[in-house]
Design a protein around this motif. Structure first.
Motif, PDB file in Angstrom:
ATOM      1  N   GLY A   7       0.782  -1.237   0.000  1.00  0.00           N
ATOM      2  CA  GLY A   7       0.000   0.000   0.000  1.00  0.00           C
ATOM      3  C   GLY A   7       0.804   1.271   0.000  1.00  0.00           C
ATOM      4  N   ILE A   8       1.637   1.457  -1.034  1.00  0.00           N
ATOM      5  CA  ILE A   8       2.349   2.727  -1.173  1.00  0.00           C
ATOM      6  C   ILE A   8       1.658   3.541  -2.250  1.00  0.00           C
ATOM      7  CG2 ILE A   8       4.516   3.791  -1.887  1.00  0.00           C
ATOM      8  CD1 ILE A   8       5.965   1.419  -0.672  1.00  0.00           C
ATOM      9  N   LYS A   9       1.423   4.830  -1.910  1.00  0.00           N
ATOM     10  CA  LYS A   9       0.842   5.741  -2.900  1.00  0.00           C
ATOM     11  C   LYS A   9       1.950   6.629  -3.449  1.00  0.00           C
ATOM     12  CE  LYS A   9      -3.798   6.243  -1.006  1.00  0.00           C
ATOM     13  NZ  LYS A   9      -4.598   7.085  -0.112  1.00  0.00           N
ATOM     14  N   ASP A  10       1.766   7.092  -4.685  1.00  0.00           N
ATOM     15  CA  ASP A  10       2.697   8.104  -5.179  1.00  0.00           C
ATOM     16  C   ASP A  10       2.230   9.472  -4.691  1.00  0.00           C
ATOM     17  OD1 ASP A  10       0.694   9.063  -6.826  1.00  0.00           O
ATOM     18  OD2 ASP A  10       1.538   8.248  -8.676  1.00  0.00           O
ATOM     19  N   ASN A  11       3.022  10.518  -4.984  1.00  0.00           N
ATOM     20  CA  ASN A  11       2.688  11.821  -4.392  1.00  0.00           C
ATOM     21  C   ASN A  11       1.564  12.538  -5.132  1.00  0.00           C
ATOM     22  OD1 ASN A  11       4.126  12.665  -6.599  1.00  0.00           O
ATOM     23  ND2 ASN A  11       5.707  13.766  -5.450  1.00  0.00           N
ATOM     24  N   LYS A  12       0.937  11.836  -6.100  1.00  0.00           N
ATOM     25  CA  LYS A  12      -0.282  12.364  -6.704  1.00  0.00           C
ATOM     26  C   LYS A  12      -1.515  11.606  -6.224  1.00  0.00           C
ATOM     27  CE  LYS A  12       2.175  13.691 -10.890  1.00  0.00           C
ATOM     28  NZ  LYS A  12       3.045  12.731 -11.567  1.00  0.00           N
ATOM     29  N   GLY A  13      -1.313  10.637  -5.326  1.00  0.00           N
ATOM     30  CA  GLY A  13      -2.448   9.931  -4.741  1.00  0.00           C
ATOM     31  C   GLY A  13      -2.775   8.596  -5.387  1.00  0.00           C
ATOM     32  N   ASN A  14      -2.075   8.199  -6.450  1.00  0.00           N
ATOM     33  CA  ASN A  14      -2.337   6.890  -7.057  1.00  0.00           C
ATOM     34  C   ASN A  14      -1.641   5.790  -6.268  1.00  0.00           C
ATOM     35  OD1 ASN A  14      -3.444   8.344  -9.309  1.00  0.00           O
ATOM     36  ND2 ASN A  14      -1.322   8.711  -9.945  1.00  0.00           N
ATOM     37  N   VAL A  15      -2.313   4.641  -6.178  1.00  0.00           N
ATOM     38  CA  VAL A  15      -1.678   3.504  -5.503  1.00  0.00           C
ATOM     39  C   VAL A  15      -0.670   2.882  -6.470  1.00  0.00           C
ATOM     40  CG1 VAL A  15      -2.056   1.232  -4.502  1.00  0.00           C
ATOM     41  CG2 VAL A  15      -3.713   3.063  -4.113  1.00  0.00           C
ATOM     42  N   VAL A  16       0.591   2.789  -6.039  1.00  0.00           N
ATOM     43  CA  VAL A  16       1.616   2.225  -6.922  1.00  0.00           C
ATOM     44  C   VAL A  16       2.056   0.837  -6.463  1.00  0.00           C
ATOM     45  CG1 VAL A  16       2.505   4.327  -7.965  1.00  0.00           C
ATOM     46  CG2 VAL A  16       3.318   3.637  -5.718  1.00  0.00           C
ATOM     47  N   VAL A  17       1.940   0.565  -5.177  1.00  0.00           N
ATOM     48  CA  VAL A  17       2.177  -0.783  -4.684  1.00  0.00           C
ATOM     49  C   VAL A  17       0.925  -1.177  -3.896  1.00  0.00           C
ATOM     50  CG1 VAL A  17       3.706  -2.297  -3.386  1.00  0.00           C
ATOM     51  CG2 VAL A  17       4.637  -0.257  -4.469  1.00  0.00           C
ATOM     52  N   ALA A  18       0.199  -2.188  -4.414  1.00  0.00           N
ATOM     53  CA  ALA A  18      -1.076  -2.542  -3.806  1.00  0.00           C
ATOM     54  C   ALA A  18      -0.878  -3.206  -2.438  1.00  0.00           C
ATOM     55  CB  ALA A  18      -1.847  -3.480  -4.732  1.00  0.00           C
ATOM     56  N   ASP A  19      -1.952  -3.211  -1.632  1.00  0.00           N
ATOM     57  CA  ASP A  19      -1.909  -3.911  -0.340  1.00  0.00           C
ATOM     58  C   ASP A  19      -1.549  -5.365  -0.568  1.00  0.00           C
ATOM     59  OD1 ASP A  19      -2.451  -1.903   1.430  1.00  0.00           O
ATOM     60  OD2 ASP A  19      -4.622  -2.037   1.119  1.00  0.00           O
ATOM     61  N   GLY A  20      -0.691  -5.880   0.294  1.00  0.00           N
ATOM     62  CA  GLY A  20      -0.349  -7.287   0.186  1.00  0.00           C
ATOM     63  C   GLY A  20       0.707  -7.579  -0.859  1.00  0.00           C
ATOM     64  N   GLN A  21       1.122  -6.539  -1.615  1.00  0.00           N
ATOM     65  CA  GLN A  21       2.172  -6.738  -2.603  1.00  0.00           C
ATOM     66  C   GLN A  21       3.510  -6.340  -1.986  1.00  0.00           C
ATOM     67  OE1 GLN A  21       1.422  -4.368  -6.068  1.00  0.00           O
ATOM     68  NE2 GLN A  21       2.092  -5.963  -7.479  1.00  0.00           N
ATOM     69  N   ALA A  22       4.586  -6.992  -2.387  1.00  0.00           N
ATOM     70  CA  ALA A  22       5.913  -6.604  -1.913  1.00  0.00           C
ATOM     71  C   ALA A  22       6.917  -6.917  -3.009  1.00  0.00           C
ATOM     72  CB  ALA A  22       6.277  -7.348  -0.630  1.00  0.00           C
ATOM     73  N   PHE A  23       7.731  -5.928  -3.341  1.00  0.00           N
ATOM     74  CA  PHE A  23       8.746  -6.141  -4.379  1.00  0.00           C
ATOM     75  C   PHE A  23      10.081  -6.451  -3.729  1.00  0.00           C
ATOM     76  CE2 PHE A  23       5.940  -3.077  -6.790  1.00  0.00           C
ATOM     77  CZ  PHE A  23       5.391  -4.054  -7.597  1.00  0.00           C
ATOM     78  N   ALA A  24      10.690  -7.560  -4.127  1.00  0.00           N
ATOM     79  CA  ALA A  24      12.077  -7.806  -3.706  1.00  0.00           C
ATOM     80  C   ALA A  24      12.962  -6.808  -4.427  1.00  0.00           C
ATOM     81  CB  ALA A  24      12.476  -9.234  -4.054  1.00  0.00           C
ATOM     82  N   GLU A  25      14.226  -6.639  -3.963  1.00  0.00           N
ATOM     83  CA  GLU A  25      15.041  -5.565  -4.548  1.00  0.00           C
ATOM     84  C   GLU A  25      15.374  -5.819  -6.008  1.00  0.00           C
ATOM     85  OE1 GLU A  25      18.784  -4.994  -2.704  1.00  0.00           O
ATOM     86  OE2 GLU A  25      19.343  -7.097  -2.745  1.00  0.00           O
ATOM     87  N   ASP A  26      15.278  -7.088  -6.453  1.00  0.00           N
ATOM     88  CA  ASP A  26      15.589  -7.353  -7.850  1.00  0.00           C
ATOM     89  C   ASP A  26      14.322  -7.453  -8.717  1.00  0.00           C
ATOM     90  OD1 ASP A  26      14.697  -9.619  -6.668  1.00  0.00           O
ATOM     91  OD2 ASP A  26      16.246 -10.955  -7.470  1.00  0.00           O
ATOM     92  N   ALA A  27      13.183  -7.019  -8.165  1.00  0.00           N
ATOM     93  CA  ALA A  27      11.940  -7.101  -8.940  1.00  0.00           C
ATOM     94  C   ALA A  27      12.030  -6.218 -10.176  1.00  0.00           C
ATOM     95  CB  ALA A  27      10.756  -6.660  -8.082  1.00  0.00           C
ATOM     96  N   ILE A  28      11.566  -6.764 -11.289  1.00  0.00           N
ATOM     97  CA  ILE A  28      11.693  -6.044 -12.561  1.00  0.00           C
ATOM     98  C   ILE A  28      10.821  -4.794 -12.565  1.00  0.00           C
ATOM     99  CG2 ILE A  28       9.860  -7.321 -13.800  1.00  0.00           C
ATOM    100  CD1 ILE A  28      13.302  -6.491 -15.287  1.00  0.00           C
ATOM    101  N   GLU A  29       9.739  -4.792 -11.756  1.00  0.00           N
ATOM    102  CA  GLU A  29       8.851  -3.624 -11.693  1.00  0.00           C
ATOM    103  C   GLU A  29       9.604  -2.378 -11.216  1.00  0.00           C
ATOM    104  OE1 GLU A  29       8.143  -6.581 -10.497  1.00  0.00           O
ATOM    105  OE2 GLU A  29       6.097  -7.186 -11.014  1.00  0.00           O
ATOM    106  N   LEU A  30      10.593  -2.581 -10.360  1.00  0.00           N
ATOM    107  CA  LEU A  30      11.300  -1.434  -9.798  1.00  0.00           C
ATOM    108  C   LEU A  30      12.225  -0.779 -10.819  1.00  0.00           C
ATOM    109  CD1 LEU A  30      12.219  -2.776  -6.253  1.00  0.00           C
ATOM    110  CD2 LEU A  30      10.236  -1.455  -6.952  1.00  0.00           C
ATOM    111  N   GLU A  31      12.611  -1.533 -11.850  1.00  0.00           N
ATOM    112  CA  GLU A  31      13.562  -0.993 -12.832  1.00  0.00           C
ATOM    113  C   GLU A  31      12.919   0.037 -13.755  1.00  0.00           C
ATOM    114  OE1 GLU A  31      16.687  -3.097 -14.222  1.00  0.00           O
ATOM    115  OE2 GLU A  31      16.920  -4.085 -12.290  1.00  0.00           O
TER     116      GLU A  31
END
Lengths: 306, 376
Positions: free
Chosen positions: B338-362
């Protein structure tokens, strides 16, 4: 630290004008002297960077920033003398020599400056003029370096000297007409040689300010074209020393606009704000141009007016 | 730029200035994974000066570790622009120095410069820092390596969160590319793990190295009340010295900047390229195949933290060490739940977690809630 909110923007522009303008002031005053004698030295970017390197290197080795400034002045004068000496030969183009000297100065500074990138040098002192205020941001903004004050005084002095002294008159005669100068018994080459040397020495002080006060570090990207912009400022300021000072302040203040606006939350389009100094220059040049007269105040013997 | 002389500047300098000191010039090239020789010449190319307290210094420190290895000769060139110049440098390293393994370290060297050279010299091995190597698309003698330093910025954020009194921290950033955005977001999330009221102001300078603008940005952040500053620019020296001069605390980046401000330096996220380079070179000397896509973070020894400075409280040190231990265990993720960006959109949904090598983070293109700034 107090929350000053939107007041941060005008404060940052004022502080930026004082902090960032000093190299512009010295380079443009130096170039004003050279151009008033009828010669253009485009190499001052190289002199500025070489001055920054020399000042930093000498300050690191001797632990005295003022010795660094003196060494930079000497080095800058040598660069000016080389430019002036080459340009006295017939059919030598001063603009081409200037570009060559710029590349030479940059290359030599990078080569000799290698060992000084990492060490820290003692900084030039500043005078706290902000004691009357209890806002720390104002105090920080009014921590004014001595070189800025010297530059301001020098601008007024040169403005007066160009009009009222014998040396100023000689400089202007040589700059306006080589033939008239020869008829008066003056040697234009000698006058221009000395004027270029003085211009180089002043430009190198600007470099010393960069490396020894703000941002206060020597690396190869320290100037990023400020020397070239300062040469352009001279034309912008119509060869008037006080105009050079004001133009430098304007440029410094406009340059501080981008970071200041981002810091108060105006974050869209910062690339546009970073272009502010250049847009401002264009706007003023257009506003003050005229279809009926050429550049007022331009020395007649200058190769761009020939 | 055309070369006037038939030899490179580096070659000229080396033979003239250090002629007598150069040993082991016997051609050791012709290295191939199939029949490796113990002797190996390794070439390093930097975009700036190698003692810049930053990106290039981190690589040069890694290169310096190789010099201690037996049979390894290191050749280096600094200040190589990301133009056809770097191709000439690579050619001269291969032809004149006999380099069998090249590390062009700057982002812009990858495409097309390194790829072209790799096709021209199929016997040499090329490993690029940060490039996105793809099997099939790029030659087999090339590859890329990079580190996940976001967790290091999260740890920076923890130190900053405890040290900040104004609850405002500042970030001087170069350009809004995914790596930089991830560092900004990680820094703020680390600080918010200490105190959720903290905000992070970011200023983009628009270039990797612009000393005056970096100093102005630092001053502007401090004028607006930020009392801990970190950055992502090529050489943090100016930012560190300016911030310390104004009395703010500093978290470092790229390399250890604590000698510049020993009292104000909290900690820093540093690259540990020495481990990565040693691994590549040992494999090459043993004749093993080199990895084409090498990635790692704190737990893999690609990234390390600067020693904690005197401004770090005992409480901060405990949280810092505990989080670091969790990261070393491999179970930690910065971007989760549940992380929101600074415009209010949810960018990481509840229950989701990205490991440091997750391709989404790139491909990160947002700033999280609490960061004051914009990506354009």
């Amino acid at each position: 630290m107090e929350d000053i909110g939107l007041w941060g923007v005008p404060l940052a522009i004022l502080a930026g004008a004082i902090r960032v303008s000093t190299p512009f002031i010295f380079v443009s005053l130096g170039e004003a002297i050279t151009e008033r004698s009828g010669r253009i030295n485009l190499g001052l970017e190289g002199t500025l960077v070489f001055g920054a390197m020399t000042a930093y290197g000498v300050a690191v080795m001797t632990l005295s920033p003022w010795l660094g400034v003196l060494a930079a002045m000497a080095a800058g004068a040598v660069f000016g003398l080389v430019h002036g000496w080459i340009c006295k030969f017939p059919k030598v183009n001063d603009i081409a020599i200037g570009i060559a000297m710029m590349q030479f100065g940059l290359g030599l500074a990078f080569f000799l400056g290698k060992p000084f990138i990492q060490p820290s040098a003692p900084k030039l002192p500043s005078i706290p003029f902000g004691g009357w205020s209890d806002v720390p941001q104002v105090q920080a903004a009014l921590n004014i370096n001595v070189l800025f004050l010297i530059g301001a005084a020098l601008a007024v002095f040169l403005w007066w000297a160009f009009r009222n002294t014998r040396i100023g008159l000689i400089l202007r005669v040589v700059g306006d007409s080589s033939d008239a100068a020869r008829a008066m018994g003056l040697n234009p080459d000698t006058v221009r040689l000395l004027a270029t040397a003085v211009g180089g020495a002043l430009a190198a002080i600007g470099g010393a300010y960069l490396s020894l006060f703000y941002p206060g570090s020597w690396n190869e990207g320290i100037s990023s074209g400020q020397g070239l912009m300062a040469v352009a400022l001279v034309i912008f300021a119509r060869w008037n020393p006080i105009g050079c000072f004001l133009a430098a302040m304007l440029f410094g203040g406009a340059g501080a606009l981008g970071p200041a606006l981002q810091s108060v939350g105006v974050t869209q389009g910062y690339y546009l704000f970073y272009a502010a100094p250049y847009v401002l220059t264009l706007a003023i040049l257009i506003a003050t141009s005229s279809p009926t007269r050429s550049l007022a105040g331009a020395p007649g013997a200058l190769s761009i007016t020939k | 730029m055309t070369k006037l002389l038939p030899f490179s500047r580096r070659d000229f300098l080396r033979t003239s200035a250090m002629g007598a000191a150069v040993v082991g010039l016997a051609p050791s090239g012709l290295f191939s994974p199939a029949m490796a020789q113990a002797a190996l010449t390794v070439g390093f190319i930097y975009v700036g000066p190698k003692d810049d307290y930053g990106y290039n210094q981190a690589h040069a420190e890694g290169a310096a570790m190789l010099k201690a290895l037996e049979g390894v000769t290191v050749v280096e060139e600094e200040n190589v622009p990301e133009t056809v110049d770097v191709q000439k440098t690579m050619e001269s390293m291969i032809n004149l120095d006999g380099a069998g393994l090249l590390f062009p370290t700057s982002f812009g060297y990858f495409d097309p410069h390194m790829l072209d050279m790799a096709k021209k010299y199929p016997d040499a091995q090329f490993r690029h820092c940060g490039g996105l190597w793809k099997e099939g698309t790029h030659p087999a003698n090339t590859g890329s390596y990079f580190g996940y330093i976001g967790q290091g910025q999260y740890l920076n954020g923890i130190a900053a969160g405890y040290a900040s009194k104004s609850k405002k921290i500042g970030f001087v950033a170069a350009k809004p590319i995914p790596q930089v955005l991830q560092n900004i977001n990680s820094f703020l999330l680390g600080a918010r793990s200490v105190d959720p009221a903290i905000t992070c102001q970011v200023i983009f300078t628009g270039e990797w190295s612009l000393a005056v603008k970096e100093a102005e940005a630092t001053n502007a952040l401090i004028d607006q009340g930020a009392d801990v500053i970190t950055c992502h620019v090529d050489s943090p020296k100016v930012v560190v010295e300016t911030a310390a001069g104004r009395g703010a605390f500093i978290c470092g980046y790229h390399a250890n900047q604590s000698p510049l401000a020993p009292e104000k330096y909290l900690t820093g996220a540093e690259w540990a390229w020495g481990n990565v380079y040693t691994d590549f070179v040992k494999k090459a000397q043993a004749g093993e195949k080199l990895g084409n896509f090498v990635r790692g973070g704190l737990k893999d020894g690609f990234v390390k933290m600067s020693p904690l400075g005197p401004g770090v409280s005992e409480e901060a040190r405990k949280t810092f060490d505990a989080t670091l231990a969790e990261m070393m265990g491999g179970s930690f993720s910065v971007f989760k739940a549940g992380i929101k960006d600074n415009k209010g959109n949810v960018v990481v949904a509840d229950g989701q977690a990205f490991a440091e090598d997750a391709i989404e983070l790139e491909s990160m293109d947002y700033l999280v809630e609490g960061v004051v700034g914009s990506t354009s």
